[in-house]
Design a protein around this motif. Structure first.
Motif, PDB file in Angstrom:
ATOM      1  N   ASN A 187       2.441   1.747  -3.397  1.00  0.00           N
ATOM      2  CA  ASN A 187       1.424   2.208  -4.352  1.00  0.00           C
ATOM      3  C   ASN A 187       1.131   3.691  -4.162  1.00  0.00           C
ATOM      4  N   LEU A 188       1.057   4.143  -2.902  1.00  0.00           N
ATOM      5  CA  LEU A 188       0.801   5.564  -2.638  1.00  0.00           C
ATOM      6  C   LEU A 188       1.976   6.423  -3.085  1.00  0.00           C
ATOM      7  N   VAL A 221       0.839  -1.204   0.000  1.00  0.00           N
ATOM      8  CA  VAL A 221       0.000   0.000   0.000  1.00  0.00           C
ATOM      9  C   VAL A 221       0.875   1.256   0.000  1.00  0.00           C
ATOM     10  N   LEU A 222       1.930   1.263   0.802  1.00  0.00           N
ATOM     11  CA  LEU A 222       2.822   2.421   0.840  1.00  0.00           C
ATOM     12  C   LEU A 222       3.530   2.631  -0.497  1.00  0.00           C
ATOM     13  N   LYS A 243       2.104   6.824  -6.972  1.00  0.00           N
ATOM     14  CA  LYS A 243       1.102   7.739  -7.534  1.00  0.00           C
ATOM     15  C   LYS A 243       1.471   9.192  -7.290  1.00  0.00           C
ATOM     16  N   ALA A 244       2.247   9.486  -6.268  1.00  0.00           N
ATOM     17  CA  ALA A 244       2.586  10.862  -5.912  1.00  0.00           C
ATOM     18  C   ALA A 244       3.652  11.440  -6.808  1.00  0.00           C
TER      19      ALA A 244
END
Length: 54
Positions: free
Chosen positions: A49-50, A46-47, A53-54
């Motif tokens: 993936n975040l 999850v980290l 995207k940033a």
């Protein structure tokens, strides 16, 4: 990996019902370790993936 944790958990439950205490304890321990590994991998995924995207 979560599937393996659930399989070991079910085996531990069945072994506990049948009275195999040592087997149930070891299967529950394996299931617990696999579950924690799954949680760590989920958080890392999850980290990543975040951050991607940033």
């Amino acid at each position: 990996m979560l599937r393996y944790a659930l399989i070991f958990f079910v085996i531990a439950i069945i072994a506990a019902v049948l009275g195999f205490g040592g087997v149930a304890g070891s299967m529950a321990g394996i299931a617990q370790i696999l579950f924690y590994i799954f949680i760590v991998l989920l958080v890392v995924s999850v980290l990543m993936n975040l951050l991607k995207k940033a």
